[in-house]
Structures are given as C-alpha cells and as structure tokens.
Design a protein around this motif. Structure first.
Motif, short mmCIF file in Angstrom:
data_model
loop_
_atom_site.label_atom_id
_atom_site.label_comp_id
_atom_site.label_asym_id
_atom_site.label_seq_id
_atom_site.Cartn_x
_atom_site.Cartn_y
_atom_site.Cartn_z
N GLU A 198 0.83 -1.21 0.00
CA GLU A 198 0.00 0.00 0.00
C GLU A 198 0.86 1.26 0.00
N MET A 199 1.84 1.26 0.89
CA MET A 199 2.69 2.45 1.04
C MET A 199 3.53 2.67 -0.22
N GLY A 206 2.91 10.27 -5.04
CA GLY A 206 4.14 10.98 -4.66
C GLY A 206 4.29 11.15 -3.16
N GLN A 207 3.59 10.32 -2.40
CA GLN A 207 3.74 10.42 -0.94
C GLN A 207 5.13 9.95 -0.51
N LYS A 208 5.57 10.42 0.66
CA LYS A 208 6.86 9.99 1.21
C LYS A 208 6.62 9.30 2.54
N VAL A 209 7.40 8.30 2.81
CA VAL A 209 7.27 7.59 4.08
C VAL A 209 8.26 8.18 5.08
N VAL A 210 7.75 8.54 6.24
CA VAL A 210 8.60 9.13 7.29
C VAL A 210 8.55 8.22 8.51
N THR A 220 5.71 19.21 -0.23
CA THR A 220 4.33 19.66 -0.03
C THR A 220 4.27 20.60 1.17
N LYS A 221 3.79 21.79 0.94
CA LYS A 221 3.66 22.79 2.00
C LYS A 221 2.50 22.40 2.93
#
Lengths: 426, 426
Positions: A63-64, A72-76, A198-199
């Motif tokens: 999923e991630m 374009g999500q980032k994993v933190v 992303t702001k």
C-alpha cells in the motif's frame, strides 16, 4: 481476489535480504499463533488485528509503496512518541513506526554499538544492518529524537545508514524548554515539507489533527471498557491496537478500533469477558513494547492474570491526550501540537511526577490489583524511576513488581515463576 | 606548629561516621603510597600534591569550616565541570568537587539506585549514605546538572538527602540551547546568591573570573611541558593537579601549579624526565577520574608507558578554555561564563565532533604514540562515542584502545595484561 500475492519482488526492490526476511516472518508468525491465537473468548472484532499482523510486512508495505508511486507520498519513519504524526500527515507523508522489537544481526550491531545497549536500540540497528525491516527500507526520511543517552548517540551511527532528521527533546519542563520545543516542532515541519515537496496548510494540518485525534479517541473508547470486570479484551490484544496504530493506515485503524470498542462496550453490558470475573488485574507500566516483543504480556496473562492498562508509549501515552482542535492558523496548530506532545510523561524528564500520577490514577480507575513495571535491560531512565514508582505504589498500598528484561527468551522461565508468584500474592 | 591536630571532633560535628571514615582514610593513604610515592624522578614541587592528599579530608576541610564560621562563607558542592566555580566564588561561596571516586556503602546505594549504574553515581550516593565525605557533609548547597541519564535521575534521589539546585545542560549546541544555557547560568547565580546572602557584583565576578582563569593558565603552562621527550612529569601527578583543583584553595593551588610548571620547564631545558626519553607516550581520553580512582593511570604507567595528556573532565577540559575577561557588567560576564562552559565537549552532546578534534589535535601536539579511551562501566555516552573515536584514530593512524572498567580492583590483572600488550604493540 483471493490469489496470493508474491511480495518477494517488492522486498527485493526495497533492497532487503529476502531470504533472511522469510525466516523472520516465519518466526513472527509462530509467535503470533502462540501468543494471540491461543486466547479464548477474544472479541470477534480482533480479527482486524490478525489481519494487521498478517499484512504487516507485506500488504501494508505494498500500500505504502503504491502510494509513493501514485500520489508521490513519502514515508517518514520514527522510533518514538515525540515525533508528531500530524505534521507528517499534513505534509502528504505517511508516518510509520520502525521495527525495533526483536534481536537481529547482533554481531553486526556490536561492531558499531556497545554490547551493553538497550535491546530496542540494538534491534533497530540490527534490522537496518540485516536489511529485514521493510518500514526502514521504504522510509524516505527517518526522524530520530534526543530522548535517552543511548538513542541520541546511536542515531549518530544510524544517520550514516539512512537520511535522518533529529528532534531535540527537553529534559525538564519549563517556559524556556517549551519555547525550544516549539521551535523543534517547526524545524520538523520544514524538514518534512522539504522531503515531501508539499507545504503544510491550515486545511491539511487541521485535517491531519482531526484524523489523528480520531485514532486517539477510538483508542480511548476501547481503553475505557477495560475498567469492567470481567474485562472484555486482553492486554495482548490491547497492546497490539497501539502497535498497529504506528503502522496501519489511520482511517482503517480508527474504524476497526471503533468496531472493537462497540463490541467491547456490548460485552461489558452483557457481562462477557476475555477472562472470568475476578481474574487478577495488572496495570503495566514501563518501557515501550515494539512488535513482536510480546513475551512479557503473554507470560503475565498465561500466569492467570489479565492486563487492564498500559502506562507506556505503546499504550496509554499514545492516546491519552488530543491535540486542541480550535487552532485556525498553521502557527496556532503547531503550537497546539507542541503542547500536546510536551505532555508525554517519559522518564527522560526530571523530575517526572506526571508519570507517577498517571500510574496511580490508572491503577485506581482500572481497578488494578497490582502494577508490573518493566524496563528493557540497560535502560537507566526507567530503571532509576522504578525506585520512585515502587515507593509511590507502596504508599498507595498497591502491590508492585519491577522486571528488567530483554528480547531473548532466556529469562522466560524465571520471569514466569516471578510473575506467577506475584499474581498469587496479590 | 608541628603538633598533630585531631580532626575527629570536626568530622563528628559534620555528622560523619567517624569510624568508617578512619578506615577510608587509611585505605586512601595506602593507595597514595603505592601509586604516587613509588614513582622515581618526580619533580620536587609535587610535594604540594602530597600535602593536598594528606590534608584532603582534614586540614582543607578545617579551613573551609573555619571560613564558614568566621566569614560566613558557604560551601557549594558539585559533581561536574558544567557548574561554573566563578559564580560560586563571586557570591562568597567556596566551590568544591564532591567525593565520587570509590565504592562505598554499595548495599545501601542499591536500595535506591539500580545495580547497573555507573560507579561514579553509585559512589557519590554511597559516600552520602555512608557519611564519609566531609565535602558533601560540609556543603550548604549541592549543584547537580542534567548531563547523562544516570546523573539526572540519580539527583532526584540525592536531592532527598541534601539541599540541591539542578542546572539543565543542553544536548545539542545551537542558538536556542545557548539561550537556555545562559538562563540556567543566571538561575544558578540567583540560587547561590540566595544561599550565601551575598549579591554578585561586577567587581566580585571580575575577580572570581581572574582567580579561576589564573588556575587554568597555570595548568595550561604545566600541560605544555608534557609535549617534551623525556616528559618532565607523570600522568598520575598531572591527573592529581586537576583533581586538586576541585578541592584546594584556588590561589594556593595556582601558586603551587606555577611552581610545578617552573620546575618542569627547567626540566625540559635540562632534558630531565620522570621517565626515560623514548618511553611510549599515551593520551588518555574518556570519563572523569575522581579521587582516589587512580587504578588505570597507575597501571598504564607501571606498564612502562607515560601518560602525556588527559582529554577528560579531570584534565584538559578543565583548563583548556578561559572566560573572556573583557566584560564590564555582571550581565556581560555571565554571558562570557556561559559561552566558556558551553564549549566543553562532553559526550552528552550530539553530535560531539569537538571532542574528536580535541583528541586528535592533542595526540599530535603531545606526540602521543597511542590513545587509551576509558569509559566507566554502564556509561552509555562514552561507550557509544568510543566507536566514533576508534574510527577517527584509525583514520589518523594512531593506535587506539578502549577500556571499560569500574572502581573495583577485580579487573586489575586483566587490564594490566591488555595495557601491557597495547604498550608493547605501539
């Protein structure tokens, strides 16, 4: 849709040691079977937890990875409750807790860290060096925190292995340290924005606060049902709800926990429990318990007691406080986040009377018959605080036991004997 | 004046366990004889050090007790380099380092602190519980500091035994933490003023800065002579100069150290050494060495090497930096003090590149053939940093050895063997 997906190519793409990882998964599966699936009278809604564990290194990672590719999500990643997931979420990041609950690649770890290091720290270092944690490998950024001596110095090495941002957490609570903490919260927000591109806006932060508060509200509801006798849900399953909260999708988790709360509230009305009425009730307090470190909870409940609360980072401290939702601007909301997180009663603080008060109040509210306080080995902070806690428990007339343990099973027999004697006595 | 004074009534008045204390003094006297008085070719001026040790629990304490009675001075004890003695001195206080270099009353200590606690912390707690430290007993105020996890939490207990003030020391160096540190310095000044009833003035602070800088300048002079081969003074005696700096009268110490520097400078001109030219030269780095923890230094020099520098709190870190003397107002001088103390490169800081740079530079300047890095047992910070240091030493091509030890003599044989092998190899 019932086809089995082969996740090996994904793990390989993440740079993992796929063979070693297969061995790890098999071991965790066996432990899960033994610790969780042997329980009787579990609420049916705990099926969700079985699914979480089944997908923990596979479906959830996919999923991630898919989100990274499509949105374009980032994993933190992070290791600690002081890293505000609201901020990560508001900047289009996916916050995850990283693997730190089992010994791995210890030989390699001891080339970089002292042997006498707490198992949690050795664990995350070993998971990285052994390449068996898909959360670490899929993280674009790891956020560390200067909490204990061991973690803050170990991050100096971990930072050579992964891109890291370090938050400085105070040791005392006063106006000056609060001001620094608010600045740290802003520094994190900037770093995450930079990573995700992303702001953070007032809208996205408001939504992230709501989503995260919803998780915490659901966990609070579930926790409240555990004051009943018979208690509707075990300590093992309850621990797993918070462990899952560090890994699973927030909204899915919230829905599932609310369903568990519904079922447990009904059980309370019906007088149905996971253990018989009158079972000895234990309040757990101490160091966090990361997946798959279920040894102590399993051993306490197999000794015939039931755990009714967890005053720790993988428990009550995760859900006890909400972020104030009245903030209108990003600045107001960041302040509200800082204030909420400053309120976590970790043993890094000196003095730390809030934790003692929380333990004593929870023991009363949850009708605990005894307190089991556990420190992971070489955890100076919790070891030291155990003396203060023991004194407070004595004064309140609540039986208390301190345990020091690690991730191995070598002490399981001895611990069982001690716990059984304690349960017998209370 | 050659009459022997009986100090037992004074110790009794201080509330000490006089009998146990007699035993302690006899043991320390024996150790001093063995470690220091067996040295050949000591500079004659080291007689001062013999006098310091002879009077350490007697004549020096009487002086302080007399000052308290006659001048209304107050004794302010501390355990750490981060507590600025300038401030204590400027407020008519007598700054002293407290006993923390030997095991004492361990059974009692372990009723309040974990067994796995660093020996230094157990030691000061034991000296208090066993009532054998006249510095602790004569202190009107003890100033602790949040440095490592162990000390900061142990002070919570120690504070139940003595009036305490705790300074919060940062973990990272940036503008925000510097601002907090400056506030901490002011908070200390207020607390000490309150204790002594004496306001710090520009004059008294200027004088206290000068007196303290003079100490440090004398120690710098002496240290500089140790770059010579043959080296004019042993590591043991040099260590003792800084240990004395925490206990003896400042002006007497400064005079005596300058006399030692005079003699050592002459020795260098004459080519006279405490050990033959060509003796293997060791730079010590690591945790502090409080009186009477002379085991490691003794064992290194008895193995045929000579210690030419100490990158630690009971060494170089004590005298490396002066407080800027150009300040005109109390505020300016307090800032200058804060800046000077912020520059101490303790392993509590993350990252801590300054220490690595200091060690490498000192090794070069003092022509060290090898580095011995020692951590007291269970000192996570120095244990962790030893890996960074080892890497830096390797890159610089300097032989390096890490040792972990405690205050017992149980490991003396094993340590000697390791040290001898290291000295042989370099």
């Amino acid at each position: 849709m019932a086809e089995e997906i082969d996740y090996h190519p994904m793990w390989k793409d993440l740079g993992m040691d796929v063979e070693a990882h297969d061995g790890l998964l098999a071991a965790v599966g066996g432990m899960y079977q033994d610790v969780f699936l042997t329980q009787e009278n579990r609420p049916k809604s705990t099926e969700y937890l079985d699914n979480v564990v089944m997908n923990i290194h596979s479906g959830r990672i996919k999923e991630m990875v898919d989100h990274k590719a499509s949105d374009g999500q980032k994993v933190v990643g992070s290791f600690c409750l002081y890293v505000p997931e609201e901020i990560v979420r508001a900047a289009n990041g996916i916050p995850v807790g990283l693997c730190s609950g089992a010994d791995w690649a210890t030989d390699k770890v001891e080339e970089h860290l002292p042997r006498n290091t707490c198992p949690l720290i050795k664990s995350f270092t070993g998971f990285k060096l052994g390449k068996v944690c898909p959360y670490i490998e899929s993280s674009d950024l790891v956020v560390g925190e200067n909490t204990c001596d061991g973690k803050k110095k170990a991050y100096e090495y971990f930072g050579t292995q992964k891109p890291m941002h370090i938050m400085d957490v105070p040791n005392v609570k006063n106006d000056g340290t609060m001001a620094n903490w608010k600045a740290e919260i802003r520094r994190l927000a900037e770093r995450v924005e930079q990573e995700t591109g992303t702001k953070i806006t007032a809208e996205s932060l408001k939504e992230a606060i709501r989503v995260t508060n919803d998780k915490r509200r659901a966990l609070q509801r579930l926790s409240a049902t555990r004051a009943a006798d018979p208690v509707p849900i075990s300590g093992r399953d309850s621990l797993l709800t918070v462990q899952a909260a560090f890994m699973d999708d927030a909204e899915r988790l919230t829905g599932a926990i609310n369903a568990m709360a519904d079922e447990c509230e009904q059980r309370v009305r019906d007088g149905v429990g996971v253990a018989p009425k009158g079972t000895k009730r234990i309040l757990y307090t101490g160091t966090p318990m990361a997946v798959p470190f279920w040894k102590l909870f399993s051993l306490i409940e197999k000794a015939g007691a039931v755990i009714v609360g967890e005053e720790c980072c993988t428990g009550y401290r995760y859900y006890k406080d909400l972020v104030d939702e009245s903030g209108k601007t990003v600045d107001e909301m960041l302040d509200a986040i800082a204030e909420r997180y400053f309120n976590i009663n970790c043993a890094i603080f000196t003095p730390n009377p809030g934790r003692i008060e929380d333990v004593m109040r929870l023991a009363k509210e949850l009708h605990a018959d005894g307190i089991i306080d556990c420190s992971l080995q070489f955890c100076t902070l919790y070891d030291m605080e155990s003396f203060t806690l023991e004194k407070a428990a004595k004064e309140a007339g609540i039986p208390y036991m301190h345990i020091s343990t690690d991730y191995s099973n070598e002490d399981a027999g001895q611990l069982s004997t001690r716990v059984e004697a304690f349960v017998e006595m209370i």
